[in-house]
Design a protein around this motif. Sequence first.
Motif, mmCIF file in Angstrom:
data_model
loop_
_atom_site.group_PDB
_atom_site.id
_atom_site.type_symbol
_atom_site.label_atom_id
_atom_site.label_comp_id
_atom_site.label_asym_id
_atom_site.label_seq_id
_atom_site.Cartn_x
_atom_site.Cartn_y
_atom_site.Cartn_z
ATOM 1 N N ILE A 216 4.165 -1.907 -5.131
ATOM 2 C CA ILE A 216 4.784 -2.922 -4.278
ATOM 3 C C ILE A 216 5.374 -4.007 -5.165
ATOM 4 C CG2 ILE A 216 4.397 -4.628 -2.468
ATOM 5 C CD1 ILE A 216 2.064 -2.895 -1.511
ATOM 6 N N TYR A 217 6.650 -4.266 -4.963
ATOM 7 C CA TYR A 217 7.352 -5.298 -5.731
ATOM 8 C C TYR A 217 7.984 -6.250 -4.726
ATOM 9 C CZ TYR A 217 10.472 -7.378 -9.247
ATOM 10 O OH TYR A 217 11.121 -8.251 -10.092
ATOM 11 N N GLY A 218 7.491 -7.471 -4.690
ATOM 12 C CA GLY A 218 7.975 -8.406 -3.685
ATOM 13 C C GLY A 218 8.221 -9.785 -4.250
ATOM 14 N N LEU A 219 9.248 -10.445 -3.744
ATOM 15 C CA LEU A 219 9.525 -11.839 -4.082
ATOM 16 C C LEU A 219 9.703 -12.618 -2.791
ATOM 17 C CD1 LEU A 219 11.265 -10.122 -6.529
ATOM 18 C CD2 LEU A 219 11.303 -12.470 -7.347
ATOM 19 N N GLY A 220 9.040 -13.769 -2.717
ATOM 20 C CA GLY A 220 9.128 -14.588 -1.525
ATOM 21 C C GLY A 220 8.917 -16.050 -1.842
ATOM 22 N N GLU A 221 8.778 -16.829 -0.789
ATOM 23 C CA GLU A 221 8.648 -18.282 -0.927
ATOM 24 C C GLU A 221 7.275 -18.718 -0.434
ATOM 25 O OE1 GLU A 221 10.930 -22.361 0.640
ATOM 26 O OE2 GLU A 221 11.327 -20.421 1.577
ATOM 27 N N GLY A 222 6.561 -19.464 -1.268
ATOM 28 C CA GLY A 222 5.245 -19.939 -0.870
ATOM 29 C C GLY A 222 4.784 -21.086 -1.742
ATOM 30 N N TYR A 230 8.086 -13.973 3.435
ATOM 31 C CA TYR A 230 7.019 -13.056 3.033
ATOM 32 C C TYR A 230 7.144 -11.728 3.782
ATOM 33 C CZ TYR A 230 4.998 -14.586 7.468
ATOM 34 O OH TYR A 230 4.806 -14.867 8.794
ATOM 35 N N GLY A 231 6.452 -10.727 3.268
ATOM 36 C CA GLY A 231 6.488 -9.409 3.878
ATOM 37 C C GLY A 231 5.101 -8.854 4.104
ATOM 38 N N TRP A 232 5.044 -7.810 4.922
ATOM 39 C CA TRP A 232 3.772 -7.135 5.158
ATOM 40 C C TRP A 232 4.042 -5.705 5.618
ATOM 41 C CZ3 TRP A 232 6.052 -10.572 8.410
ATOM 42 C CH2 TRP A 232 6.180 -10.240 9.760
ATOM 43 N N ILE A 233 3.010 -4.883 5.551
ATOM 44 C CA ILE A 233 3.096 -3.474 5.939
ATOM 45 C C ILE A 233 2.043 -3.215 7.002
ATOM 46 C CG2 ILE A 233 3.015 -1.081 5.127
ATOM 47 C CD1 ILE A 233 3.419 -2.209 2.259
ATOM 48 N N ILE A 234 2.435 -2.527 8.079
ATOM 49 C CA ILE A 234 1.446 -2.169 9.094
ATOM 50 C C ILE A 234 1.466 -0.664 9.323
ATOM 51 C CG2 ILE A 234 1.769 -4.392 10.250
ATOM 52 C CD1 ILE A 234 3.043 -2.802 12.602
ATOM 53 N N ASN A 235 0.341 -0.153 9.782
ATOM 54 C CA ASN A 235 0.276 1.216 10.271
ATOM 55 C C ASN A 235 0.908 1.217 11.658
ATOM 56 O OD1 ASN A 235 -0.820 3.517 11.812
ATOM 57 N ND2 ASN A 235 -2.027 3.904 9.970
ATOM 58 N N ALA A 236 1.989 1.959 11.831
ATOM 59 C CA ALA A 236 2.743 1.905 13.084
ATOM 60 C C ALA A 236 1.951 2.452 14.263
ATOM 61 C CB ALA A 236 4.051 2.680 12.941
ATOM 62 N N ASP A 237 0.965 3.293 14.000
ATOM 63 C CA ASP A 237 0.187 3.893 15.088
ATOM 64 C C ASP A 237 -0.971 3.007 15.525
ATOM 65 O OD1 ASP A 237 1.804 6.241 15.040
ATOM 66 O OD2 ASP A 237 0.704 6.904 13.268
ATOM 67 N N GLU A 247 -0.124 -16.024 -0.684
ATOM 68 C CA GLU A 247 0.249 -16.908 -1.792
ATOM 69 C C GLU A 247 -0.790 -16.905 -2.903
ATOM 70 O OE1 GLU A 247 0.993 -20.388 -4.234
ATOM 71 O OE2 GLU A 247 -0.788 -20.041 -3.008
ATOM 72 N N ASN A 248 -2.068 -16.840 -2.542
ATOM 73 C CA ASN A 248 -3.111 -16.885 -3.570
ATOM 74 C C ASN A 248 -3.216 -15.589 -4.371
ATOM 75 O OD1 ASN A 248 -4.259 -15.234 -1.661
ATOM 76 N ND2 ASN A 248 -5.971 -16.582 -1.172
ATOM 77 N N ALA A 249 -2.464 -14.559 -3.962
ATOM 78 C CA ALA A 249 -2.441 -13.306 -4.719
ATOM 79 C C ALA A 249 -1.123 -13.134 -5.474
ATOM 80 C CB ALA A 249 -2.658 -12.120 -3.776
ATOM 81 N N SER A 250 -0.335 -14.207 -5.546
ATOM 82 C CA SER A 250 0.985 -14.125 -6.168
ATOM 83 C C SER A 250 0.985 -14.770 -7.544
ATOM 84 C CB SER A 250 2.021 -14.818 -5.275
ATOM 85 O OG SER A 250 1.805 -16.219 -5.252
ATOM 86 N N GLU A 251 2.102 -14.611 -8.241
ATOM 87 C CA GLU A 251 2.306 -15.280 -9.521
ATOM 88 C C GLU A 251 3.676 -15.950 -9.510
ATOM 89 O OE1 GLU A 251 3.403 -12.324 -12.827
ATOM 90 O OE2 GLU A 251 2.250 -11.088 -11.432
ATOM 91 N N LEU A 261 5.945 -14.122 -6.899
ATOM 92 C CA LEU A 261 6.123 -12.712 -7.254
ATOM 93 C C LEU A 261 4.861 -11.930 -6.921
ATOM 94 C CD1 LEU A 261 7.589 -10.358 -8.756
ATOM 95 C CD2 LEU A 261 6.565 -11.249 -10.861
ATOM 96 N N PHE A 262 5.059 -10.734 -6.366
ATOM 97 C CA PHE A 262 3.943 -9.854 -6.021
ATOM 98 C C PHE A 262 4.159 -8.498 -6.681
ATOM 99 C CE2 PHE A 262 4.320 -13.000 -2.785
ATOM 100 C CZ PHE A 262 3.021 -13.291 -2.386
#
Length: 581
Positions: A216-222, A230-237, A247-251, A261-262
């Motif tokens: 997972i490679y993500g860039l966002g604002e926090g 920000y982004g997220w992934i869900i199980n569609a079912d 934010e606390n898991a980012s750099e 950065l994630f």
Amino acid sequence: MRKYFVFLGILTVVSCRLFAQEEKLVMRNLDDFQVQVAGFVLEDDRTVHIHAVGAGGDKETKQIRNYQQDRFNMYAYCWIINSDTREMVWRMTIDNTEQTGDLRLSREFNGNVHLDKGTYEVYFAAVKPGWHILDGGFFSVSKLLKYIFSDENEWEDSSRDWIVEIDRVDEVYQRRDVKKILRAKRRNAVLSLTDTDDDHTAKKGFSLSQSLKVKIYGLGEGYKGKMYDYGWIINADTRETVWKMRENASEYAGGAVKNRLFRDEIELPAGNYLVYFRTDANHSSNAWNANPPYDPYFWGLTLFPAEEDFEPDIIKEYKEKEIKPIISITKVGNDAYIEKVFELKEKASLRVYALGEGMAGDMFDYGWITNDETGETVWKMRYKDTKHAGGAGKNRLVDEIIELPPGRYVVHYQSDDSHCYDDWNMRRPQNPEKWGITIYPASKSARYARVVREPRKDDTQVLARLTRIGDDEHVRKRFTLKKKSRIRIYCIGEGDWDEMYDYGWIENVKTGRRVWKMRYSKTVHAGGAKKNRLADTIITLKPGTYEVHFKSDDSHSYYDWNDDPPRQPKKWGITVYKLDN
């Protein structure tokens, strides 16, 4: 003989390097865009010469006091990233540049940089600073005076000298070439959500026929524990969130400190997935309001295969089907209370999608589901279970799967006196037309759910009804139970600050002991004024005769409200239902 051919091969490579035509990358007119990009290739490890002119303060920022700040305190500057690893390998800073010319802002780098063999992207960003962050500082009289008496044309004058020149490269890529390379990288990803608009939620889905490990490679604002883009992934079912940008898991992602950065790696089992990326009203790849991150065109969320030997055929596009809802209470306005009833013939899974208003742990516009037979709340929209719904932070969303046994259920939704569909007092959510609660079938059995048009006739179950109570009343009614029974108590009254003024209770006639009393701590808001309180509970009573009481004070009653009435004004008082036959 073998050694001879090896020696000839080495000579050929060296001679190609000796006689090859080295190129020079030049970037001019750097004030045309906020971010300019070019690229180059090195066919071996090399020391290149870089000459770059930009703009910045006179010292680096030691203490960050504003999420817009760039700790390096540069306003127009160049940096280089490795195109394969996406790592920043060099940038202009206050420390490696010098003030140049007569302009206070102008900074120049002129020196050699050693780089490994590879393909590189060269960026130049120019985001004009506000006066309050000049020199990376915070509000002070001296900086205000500096702004007032500074040359208002200094930024424009400085921009005429901005340039990037990189000597001793093997091949140069123009802006359009780099954009092609970036598009190819995104095409080769499992999924990529980038280049999103401001104030928008982007969504894409994919299916896996077998498990896959993804990067997972993500860039966002926090900033300070909160994310804004920000982004997220869900199980569609199952609607379960399997990964989310926190934010606390980012750099630090470069540029303004709010750029985050994630980099993560997770394994996804076979199934259907939806990937979301949500942006707020400003600061994105379309328009930066502060210095951009080092990898600006990957602002968003991208999933790459973690292993090169994966089988591409296991990944398919997934599109969520439009399913007809069982119940839809949407586009809800102010001061509303709406309920609808449905019936399940067998155990079923349901998807609950609810949008409402909430702040500081409390919900103000929200939905819930009760069992129509017992009155028990089987699901409720609680702030701790919600996530941001886009727009103002108080717009809250629940999207989850619940399971209910056979029975008849009531879907409720209530709103307060402000911030509703078509009458927002702050920025609206991403899907404003869904403001309310919607119930979808999530299993085959749920497709046979039946909407009940007529409410349940429960008069035969009523043991005592003392409602529509006025001021200064104390009313009573007795009932008798021949065997141990479960009863439901539905009581609406007036209370505030842990004290009740209009309230009910039940006494055992034989012993005189109170078996139940309406206590403020056990009530919830009943709609309307905050002092309207509701107790809806189930208790078990032994055989015997009981007396139901309701007492009111001298104000705010069914016939004479001194503030907004509850959502069910006719039920002001107490009603007792028998649940067992």
